[in-house]
Design a protein around this motif. Structure first.
Motif, mmCIF file in Angstrom:
data_model
loop_
_atom_site.group_PDB
_atom_site.id
_atom_site.type_symbol
_atom_site.label_atom_id
_atom_site.label_comp_id
_atom_site.label_asym_id
_atom_site.label_seq_id
_atom_site.Cartn_x
_atom_site.Cartn_y
_atom_site.Cartn_z
ATOM 1 N N GLU A 1 0.866 -1.181 0.000
ATOM 2 C CA GLU A 1 0.000 0.000 0.000
ATOM 3 C C GLU A 1 0.897 1.223 0.000
ATOM 4 N N VAL A 2 0.692 2.081 -1.001
ATOM 5 C CA VAL A 2 1.539 3.268 -1.119
ATOM 6 C C VAL A 2 0.660 4.504 -1.315
ATOM 7 N N LYS A 3 1.293 5.650 -1.305
ATOM 8 C CA LYS A 3 0.593 6.891 -1.648
ATOM 9 C C LYS A 3 1.383 7.593 -2.730
ATOM 10 N N GLY A 4 0.686 8.275 -3.612
ATOM 11 C CA GLY A 4 1.421 8.966 -4.659
ATOM 12 C C GLY A 4 0.568 9.994 -5.357
ATOM 13 N N PHE A 5 1.195 10.674 -6.289
ATOM 14 C CA PHE A 5 0.436 11.573 -7.152
ATOM 15 C C PHE A 5 1.056 11.562 -8.531
ATOM 16 N N GLY A 6 0.244 11.872 -9.517
ATOM 17 C CA GLY A 6 0.706 12.000 -10.893
ATOM 18 C C GLY A 6 0.599 13.444 -11.325
ATOM 19 N N ARG A 7 0.320 13.653 -12.584
ATOM 20 C CA ARG A 7 0.403 15.019 -13.092
ATOM 21 C C ARG A 7 -0.741 15.909 -12.667
ATOM 22 N N GLN A 8 -1.853 15.319 -12.158
ATOM 23 C CA GLN A 8 -2.921 16.169 -11.603
ATOM 24 C C GLN A 8 -2.644 16.500 -10.138
ATOM 25 N N LYS A 9 -1.538 16.043 -9.646
ATOM 26 C CA LYS A 9 -1.129 16.317 -8.252
ATOM 27 C C LYS A 9 -2.175 15.830 -7.243
ATOM 28 N N GLY A 10 -2.859 14.753 -7.604
ATOM 29 C CA GLY A 10 -3.821 14.171 -6.675
ATOM 30 C C GLY A 10 -5.196 14.791 -6.730
ATOM 31 N N HIS A 11 -5.347 15.857 -7.516
ATOM 32 C CA HIS A 11 -6.670 16.475 -7.660
ATOM 33 C C HIS A 11 -7.447 15.744 -8.744
ATOM 34 N N THR A 12 -8.766 15.763 -8.606
ATOM 35 C CA THR A 12 -9.572 15.022 -9.567
ATOM 36 C C THR A 12 -9.761 15.806 -10.861
ATOM 37 N N GLU A 13 -9.469 17.081 -10.830
ATOM 38 C CA GLU A 13 -9.518 17.863 -12.061
ATOM 39 C C GLU A 13 -8.191 18.568 -12.231
ATOM 40 N N LEU A 14 -7.903 18.897 -13.463
ATOM 41 C CA LEU A 14 -6.653 19.584 -13.745
ATOM 42 C C LEU A 14 -6.735 21.029 -13.249
ATOM 43 N N TYR A 15 -5.810 21.399 -12.370
ATOM 44 C CA TYR A 15 -5.761 22.783 -11.881
ATOM 45 C C TYR A 15 -4.764 23.570 -12.722
ATOM 46 N N ARG A 16 -5.090 24.799 -13.013
ATOM 47 C CA ARG A 16 -4.205 25.589 -13.863
ATOM 48 C C ARG A 16 -3.368 26.602 -13.087
ATOM 49 N N GLY A 17 -3.755 26.871 -11.857
ATOM 50 C CA GLY A 17 -3.006 27.867 -11.087
ATOM 51 C C GLY A 17 -1.601 27.385 -10.780
ATOM 52 N N ALA A 18 -0.744 28.313 -10.498
ATOM 53 C CA ALA A 18 0.630 27.954 -10.180
ATOM 54 C C ALA A 18 0.740 27.398 -8.767
ATOM 55 N N GLU A 19 -0.172 27.847 -7.914
ATOM 56 C CA GLU A 19 -0.076 27.490 -6.503
ATOM 57 C C GLU A 19 -1.215 26.558 -6.098
ATOM 58 N N TYR A 20 -0.899 25.385 -5.733
ATOM 59 C CA TYR A 20 -1.925 24.534 -5.143
ATOM 60 C C TYR A 20 -1.230 23.396 -4.421
ATOM 61 N N VAL A 21 -1.962 22.838 -3.496
ATOM 62 C CA VAL A 21 -1.346 21.793 -2.688
ATOM 63 C C VAL A 21 -1.398 20.458 -3.425
ATOM 64 N N VAL A 22 -0.491 19.603 -3.077
ATOM 65 C CA VAL A 22 -0.466 18.244 -3.601
ATOM 66 C C VAL A 22 -1.205 17.333 -2.634
ATOM 67 N N ASP A 23 -2.111 16.524 -3.151
ATOM 68 C CA ASP A 23 -2.764 15.503 -2.324
ATOM 69 C C ASP A 23 -2.209 14.137 -2.701
ATOM 70 N N PHE A 24 -1.679 13.450 -1.735
ATOM 71 C CA PHE A 24 -1.249 12.072 -1.983
ATOM 72 C C PHE A 24 -2.479 11.174 -1.947
ATOM 73 N N LEU A 25 -2.631 10.363 -2.977
ATOM 74 C CA LEU A 25 -3.763 9.437 -3.031
ATOM 75 C C LEU A 25 -3.285 8.016 -2.775
ATOM 76 N N PRO A 26 -4.101 7.215 -2.101
ATOM 77 C CA PRO A 26 -3.721 5.830 -1.874
ATOM 78 C C PRO A 26 -3.671 5.052 -3.185
ATOM 79 N N LYS A 27 -2.613 4.298 -3.347
ATOM 80 C CA LYS A 27 -2.431 3.453 -4.535
ATOM 81 C C LYS A 27 -1.880 2.113 -4.069
ATOM 82 N N ILE A 28 -1.883 1.152 -4.976
ATOM 83 C CA ILE A 28 -1.251 -0.143 -4.708
ATOM 84 C C ILE A 28 -0.030 -0.267 -5.602
ATOM 85 N N LYS A 29 1.086 -0.645 -4.995
ATOM 86 C CA LYS A 29 2.287 -0.959 -5.780
ATOM 87 C C LYS A 29 2.425 -2.471 -5.878
ATOM 88 N N LEU A 30 2.543 -2.894 -7.108
ATOM 89 C CA LEU A 30 2.626 -4.325 -7.397
ATOM 90 C C LEU A 30 3.999 -4.611 -7.999
#
Ligand SMILES: Nc1ncnc2c1ncn2[C@@H]1O[C@H](COP(=O)(O)OP(=O)(O)OP(=O)(O)O)[C@@H](O)[C@H]1O
Ligand SMILES: [Mg+2]
Length: 112
Positions: free
Chosen positions: A32-61
């Motif tokens: 069980e891991v946590k991570g983020f990709g290019r949406q930085k953990g947000h469900t929609e693409l944010y365009r602002g320069a400043e926003y927080v990163v949310d780590f989402l639970p993922k599974i590493k296999l």
């Protein structure tokens, strides 16, 4: 040999495990891991320069495979883990130098 590391959505784990069993994979390590990709953990693409990163639970296999198994394994993971929505995950493939079955001392292909 190759080491396949896949980051997937947690609810897809059972599907991926079954798909891997169908292509002859004998062993899998799951973390069980946590991570983020290019949406930085947000469900929609944010365009602002400043926003927080949310780590989402993922599974590493992690799956060690023979070279001639690789394509089938990648196909099995890709198909079974895909929802078509963002955050479906990624597959990383690296060269794997050596495998040893501790109980018997078997090596490489015999140890997979
Ligand atoms: N470059 C990377 N290095 C390491 N881990 C990554 C990388 N990109 C994604 N991951 C891992 O994979 C998970 C899922 O990534 P995700 O599928 O959101 O990638 P993405 O590039 O944003 O693609 P998508 O646009 O389809 O969401 C992340 O939470 C993170 O754990
Ligand atoms: Mg993403």
């Amino acid at each position: 040999m190759k080491l396949v590391v896949a980051i997937i959505k947690p609810f897809k784990l059972d599907d991926v495990r079954e798909a891997l069993a169908e292509v002859g994979v004998q062993g899998i390590t799951v973390t069980e891991v946590k991570g983020f990709g290019r949406q930085k953990g947000h469900t929609e693409l944010y365009r602002g320069a400043e926003y927080v990163v949310d780590f989402l639970p993922k599974i590493k296999l992690e799956v060690a495979v023979a070279d001639d198994q690789l394509d089938r394994v990648l196909e099995a993971i890709s198909q079974s883990a895909r929802t078509g929505k963002i955050g479906d995950g990624k597959i990383f493939v690296s060269a794997l130098d050596q495998v040893i079955r501790i109980r018997t001392g078997e090596l490489d292909g015999d140890a997979l």
